[in-house]
Every structure is written in structure tokens, then in C-alpha cells.
Design a protein around this motif. Sequence first.
Motif, mmCIF file in Angstrom:
data_model
loop_
_atom_site.group_PDB
_atom_site.id
_atom_site.type_symbol
_atom_site.label_atom_id
_atom_site.label_comp_id
_atom_site.label_asym_id
_atom_site.label_seq_id
_atom_site.Cartn_x
_atom_site.Cartn_y
_atom_site.Cartn_z
ATOM 1 N N THR A 193 0.851 -1.155 -0.104
ATOM 2 C CA THR A 193 0.012 0.118 0.095
ATOM 3 C C THR A 193 0.900 1.322 -0.111
ATOM 4 O O THR A 193 1.987 1.309 0.415
ATOM 5 C CB THR A 193 -0.901 -0.149 1.275
ATOM 6 O OG1 THR A 193 -0.006 0.243 2.422
ATOM 7 C CG2 THR A 193 -1.825 -1.040 1.306
ATOM 8 N N GLU A 194 0.332 2.199 -0.491
ATOM 9 C CA GLU A 194 0.988 3.612 -0.409
ATOM 10 C C GLU A 194 -0.162 4.515 -0.271
ATOM 11 O O GLU A 194 -1.216 4.709 -0.912
ATOM 12 C CB GLU A 194 1.737 4.061 -1.788
ATOM 13 C CG GLU A 194 2.322 5.318 -1.814
ATOM 14 C CD GLU A 194 3.216 5.375 -2.977
ATOM 15 O OE1 GLU A 194 3.629 6.623 -3.159
ATOM 16 O OE2 GLU A 194 3.854 4.459 -3.701
ATOM 17 N N LEU A 195 0.006 5.691 0.529
ATOM 18 C CA LEU A 195 -0.966 6.481 1.092
ATOM 19 C C LEU A 195 -0.498 8.090 0.791
ATOM 20 O O LEU A 195 0.547 8.447 0.796
ATOM 21 C CB LEU A 195 -1.216 6.653 2.586
ATOM 22 C CG LEU A 195 -2.121 7.582 3.043
ATOM 23 C CD1 LEU A 195 -3.288 7.656 2.393
ATOM 24 C CD2 LEU A 195 -2.059 7.742 4.572
ATOM 25 N N VAL A 196 -1.404 8.654 0.127
ATOM 26 C CA VAL A 196 -1.233 10.216 -0.304
ATOM 27 C C VAL A 196 -2.531 10.877 -0.173
ATOM 28 O O VAL A 196 -3.655 10.613 -0.122
ATOM 29 C CB VAL A 196 -0.871 10.160 -1.881
ATOM 30 C CG1 VAL A 196 -0.954 11.791 -2.191
ATOM 31 C CG2 VAL A 196 0.415 9.683 -2.300
ATOM 32 N N THR A 197 -2.181 11.916 0.602
ATOM 33 C CA THR A 197 -3.328 12.891 1.210
ATOM 34 C C THR A 197 -3.200 14.192 0.310
ATOM 35 O O THR A 197 -2.156 14.622 0.103
ATOM 36 C CB THR A 197 -3.448 12.997 2.572
ATOM 37 O OG1 THR A 197 -2.154 13.826 3.151
ATOM 38 C CG2 THR A 197 -3.630 11.893 3.186
ATOM 39 N N ILE A 198 -4.303 14.907 0.383
ATOM 40 C CA ILE A 198 -4.415 16.251 -0.296
ATOM 41 C C ILE A 198 -5.191 17.200 0.428
ATOM 42 O O ILE A 198 -5.743 16.723 1.422
ATOM 43 C CB ILE A 198 -4.912 16.426 -1.913
ATOM 44 C CG1 ILE A 198 -6.419 16.024 -1.676
ATOM 45 C CG2 ILE A 198 -4.251 15.649 -2.833
ATOM 46 C CD1 ILE A 198 -7.330 16.138 -2.802
ATOM 47 N N SER A 199 -4.903 18.559 0.663
ATOM 48 C CA SER A 199 -5.311 19.530 1.285
ATOM 49 C C SER A 199 -6.466 20.386 0.751
ATOM 50 O O SER A 199 -7.436 20.868 1.493
ATOM 51 C CB SER A 199 -4.457 20.460 2.061
ATOM 52 O OG SER A 199 -3.738 21.092 0.981
ATOM 53 N N GLU A 200 -6.204 20.185 -0.525
ATOM 54 C CA GLU A 200 -7.449 21.013 -1.359
ATOM 55 C C GLU A 200 -7.731 20.494 -2.867
ATOM 56 O O GLU A 200 -6.672 19.709 -3.202
ATOM 57 C CB GLU A 200 -7.290 22.643 -1.324
ATOM 58 C CG GLU A 200 -5.824 22.847 -2.066
ATOM 59 C CD GLU A 200 -5.472 24.138 -1.814
ATOM 60 O OE1 GLU A 200 -5.037 24.728 -2.776
ATOM 61 O OE2 GLU A 200 -6.033 25.093 -0.857
ATOM 62 N N ILE A 201 -8.722 20.808 -3.425
ATOM 63 C CA ILE A 201 -9.053 20.202 -4.586
ATOM 64 C C ILE A 201 -7.873 20.453 -5.735
ATOM 65 O O ILE A 201 -7.594 19.631 -6.469
ATOM 66 C CB ILE A 201 -10.352 20.742 -5.194
ATOM 67 C CG1 ILE A 201 -10.970 19.378 -6.174
ATOM 68 C CG2 ILE A 201 -10.492 21.796 -5.604
ATOM 69 C CD1 ILE A 201 -12.414 19.665 -6.315
ATOM 70 N N SER A 202 -7.271 21.508 -5.805
ATOM 71 C CA SER A 202 -6.240 22.126 -6.666
ATOM 72 C C SER A 202 -5.007 21.245 -6.818
ATOM 73 O O SER A 202 -4.188 20.937 -7.571
ATOM 74 C CB SER A 202 -5.605 23.335 -6.474
ATOM 75 O OG SER A 202 -5.289 23.392 -5.188
ATOM 76 N N GLU A 203 -4.895 20.185 -5.673
ATOM 77 C CA GLU A 203 -3.894 19.266 -5.360
ATOM 78 C C GLU A 203 -4.113 17.900 -6.072
ATOM 79 O O GLU A 203 -3.065 17.061 -6.382
ATOM 80 C CB GLU A 203 -3.253 19.281 -4.077
ATOM 81 C CG GLU A 203 -3.016 20.547 -3.361
ATOM 82 C CD GLU A 203 -3.030 20.325 -1.921
ATOM 83 O OE1 GLU A 203 -2.309 21.251 -1.435
ATOM 84 O OE2 GLU A 203 -2.861 19.024 -1.464
#
Length: 324
Positions: A193-203
Amino acid sequence: MKKMMSVMMAALLAATMVGCSNTPSSDEGKIQIGVVQIMEHRSLDTIREAFLEEMETLGYGEDKVEFQIQNAQGEQSNLGTICKKFVGDKVDMIVAIATPTAQAAAAATSDIPIVFSAVTDPVEAKLMEDMQKPNKNVTGTSDAIPVDQVMQLCKQLTPQVKKIGFLYTASEINAQVTAEKAIREAEKMGYKTELVTISEISELQQAAQKLAQDVDAIYVPIDNTIAQAMQTLAQVGIEHKIPIYTGADSMVNDGGFATVGIEYRQLGKQTAHIAQKILEGTPVSEVPAETLNQFGTFINPNTAKAIGIEIPQEIAQTATMLGE
């Protein structure tokens, strides 16, 4: 002089009557319900529409209820303003669609009944201590999904997948809780598994592009921010020929590959039945929160074709095909 005074009085009386006629009398005595959602996207819109339709069916249509429909356009500050206005207007009930919405409503009042919908984990969101024992003014419906079944579907539909990327918006507790459960299930099944998060839609696009280069499939949970731009994420999956598994049927409809989940129309209807109980006198504290226990498999055949995946006949026969 007397004649002039009589004319003036008549004019004043006429003006008063005109003023009264401009004040709506049809809303007098109506139940006031504020309905608010964090943003517009297919899942939340479906819940709202199904809720209103079912309320009509249950005898709580616009002839009996004045619904104040509000949308925060994705802005948390707008949620607070809207909920405070509902409180100021002394509405009889607030229907809050999605986790951030319910949290804003709960912060605005501890007296007005709040019926939430599409709150994945009401306990983790601190809306109640126990699903079966609501707080004095908060209850509703959860859209928790069987992430273990989604991972099983991944194994059935795409047995070549060895590594799954998980993508969600860090500020959405509903997405975080679901993604963490999904990661545990995936690892139990032997996936990397690999996890990526974003803080806003532009990302989203950049994050998805980077993740797609490192994994064989992507899973995105019930995430309001990403759901707004599901077509962008779906296009990344198509470009890299990898499946995007999702947390909601609407996200499949908007280009995701597949999921095992709930029908949001049914969730909206179930929310209406909870509202009915409260409107008919049952204390909120005696109305447990509910989670749908009927799940379906949803697949987008157009996306399947675009990424070169053939759906096994035994799955296609029972699955709901979306996006056609």
C-alpha cells in the motif's frame, strides 16, 4: 377638511391592506426545516433530492413544511454561518448532509433536533458516543461502506494488482477513517500500500499523477472534496490504465471503475424516516443512528473498456452498471 381627512384615512387603510397582502400567510403554522450540505456533488445532491421526495411521500411536503435549502459551496465558514442562521430563524429541525455539515450544525445548537445523513463514522466525528445512544439532539444515517468487500472486488476484477494507492483529503475525517480501514484490509490480503493525502482540490491531479506512477490501482474513499472532481481523477486512471476503486456509487458513475457500496437514494429515504419519527414526537435520544446494511456492486463499463479490463460474466450479471 373632513373630506380630505376621509380620503387620507382611506388611502392609509388601503396601503396597510396592501402591506399585509405582501406578507406570505401560507407559511404560517408550517414546520420549518433547514437542509444544508457542504457542497454540490452527485452523492450529496442525490441524498437531498431523495430526502425531500420521501418527506413528501410521508406527508411532509411543501404544503406542510417550509424547507430552507442551503449549500455551503465547499466552504467550512459558510457552514457555520448557515447553521447559525437556522438557529436564529428558530427552525424545528436541521438536516445536515455530510460529516463537516453535521459537525457545524452540532456546534451551532444543542437544542434543535439535528438529523444527519452521509456521516461515515458519527462516533469518530464526535457527534455521538454510541450509534445506539444518540446525544439529546443529534442522530441520523451513516454511509459506512464494507471496505473489506471492496478489496475482495479488487482481487476478483483485477487479480494482477499487487500494490494499491490510497488517496483522500486530509481534513475529511470521514475519508480518513474509511481509508485507514481499507489500508488495514488491503494489507491483511497481502497487498502493498501507499498513502497520499491532499489538502484542497487543486492538488488532486498532481497527487493522482504521482501516485498512479507507483501503484497498480487507486482507492479513494467517500471524500466530498475528491467527489467534486471525480472526472479528473478518473482521467488519470484511464491515462495510466489503472483501476480507480471508489467509496460511492456516484463516483463510479462519474468515471471511477468500481465499488461495493450503498445506494444514496436509499440513504436519503432512510434519513426522511428518521426525521418523521422525530417530527411525530419521538425524542431524538430515543432514535438510534442507522447504517444501511444492503450493499451493491457498481461498475462503470466505459471505464473498464478504457483501461482494458473485462468484467467476468458472473460479476456482470449481478452488478449495477453505471455511467453508460
